[in-house]
Design a protein around this motif. Structure first.
Motif, short mmCIF file in Angstrom:
data_model
loop_
_atom_site.label_atom_id
_atom_site.label_comp_id
_atom_site.label_asym_id
_atom_site.label_seq_id
_atom_site.Cartn_x
_atom_site.Cartn_y
_atom_site.Cartn_z
N LEU A 44 0.85 -1.19 0.00
CA LEU A 44 0.00 0.00 0.00
C LEU A 44 0.89 1.25 0.00
CD1 LEU A 44 -2.75 1.41 0.32
CD2 LEU A 44 -2.48 1.14 2.81
N GLN A 81 0.85 5.71 -0.99
CA GLN A 81 0.06 6.89 -1.34
C GLN A 81 0.36 7.32 -2.76
OE1 GLN A 81 0.90 9.85 1.69
NE2 GLN A 81 -0.90 9.21 2.87
N ALA A 82 -0.57 7.98 -3.37
CA ALA A 82 -0.37 8.51 -4.71
C ALA A 82 0.87 9.40 -4.73
CB ALA A 82 -1.59 9.30 -5.17
N ALA A 137 -3.59 6.31 -8.53
CA ALA A 137 -4.64 5.40 -8.06
C ALA A 137 -4.96 4.35 -9.13
CB ALA A 137 -5.89 6.19 -7.69
N THR A 162 -3.40 0.80 -9.27
CA THR A 162 -3.82 -0.26 -8.34
C THR A 162 -4.22 -1.51 -9.11
OG1 THR A 162 -4.56 1.31 -6.66
CG2 THR A 162 -5.54 -0.90 -6.61
N THR A 221 -1.53 -1.42 -4.14
CA THR A 221 -2.67 -0.56 -3.86
C THR A 221 -2.17 0.87 -3.69
OG1 THR A 221 -3.81 -2.38 -2.75
CG2 THR A 221 -4.65 -0.15 -2.39
N VAL A 222 -2.69 1.76 -4.50
CA VAL A 222 -2.29 3.17 -4.44
C VAL A 222 -3.49 3.98 -3.93
CG1 VAL A 222 -1.36 5.13 -5.68
CG2 VAL A 222 -0.76 2.80 -6.38
N SER A 223 -3.30 4.61 -2.80
CA SER A 223 -4.39 5.41 -2.21
C SER A 223 -4.28 6.85 -2.70
CB SER A 223 -4.32 5.35 -0.69
OG SER A 223 -3.11 5.93 -0.23
N SER A 224 -5.45 7.42 -2.96
CA SER A 224 -5.46 8.80 -3.48
C SER A 224 -5.76 9.80 -2.39
CB SER A 224 -6.49 8.92 -4.59
OG SER A 224 -7.76 8.53 -4.13
#
Length: 113
Positions: free
Chosen positions: A10, A12-13, A85, A88, A110-113
């Motif tokens: 995981l 972050q963007a 994002a 992902t 998984t890339v969180s925006s």
């Protein structure tokens, strides 16, 4: 021949991850090492591959991802920068030889925006 992919997680963007995929077993003359990905509900798509002399990238990752290989270790890497994002997905490695091709088990990014 077994392929073991690792390095997903995981992030972050805007962040970075480095994926690795190593082959074990009776491996001979791996011509092409590549990465593919499959997002939820979508078909598997090409990301990048590398032969002995050249690399190829999907337009969506050009300038952000870099593929490299270590022939002595039968390993391919995918350096992923400026993640978005839409990156992902489950990332799969694929090795192609003269006698066939092999897939790794996949590693989730998984890339969180």
């Amino acid at each position: 021949v077994q392929l073991q992919a690792s390095g997903g997680g995981l992030v972050q963007a805007g962040g970075s991850l480095r994926l690795s995929c190593a082959a074990s077993g009776s491996v001979f003359s791996i011509n092409i090492m590549g990465w593919y990905r499959q997002a939820l509900g979508k078909t598997r798509e090409f990301v990048a591959d590398i032969t002995y002399g050249s690399t190829n990238y999907a337009d969506s990752v050009k300038g952000r991802f870099t593929i490299s290989r270590d022939n002595g270790k039968n390993t391919v890497y995918l350096q992923m920068n400026s993640l978005k994002a839409e990156d992902t997905a489950v990332y799969y490695c694929k090795f192609s030889t003269r006698v066939g091709y092999y897939w790794g088990q996949g590693t989730l990014v998984t890339v969180s925006s």
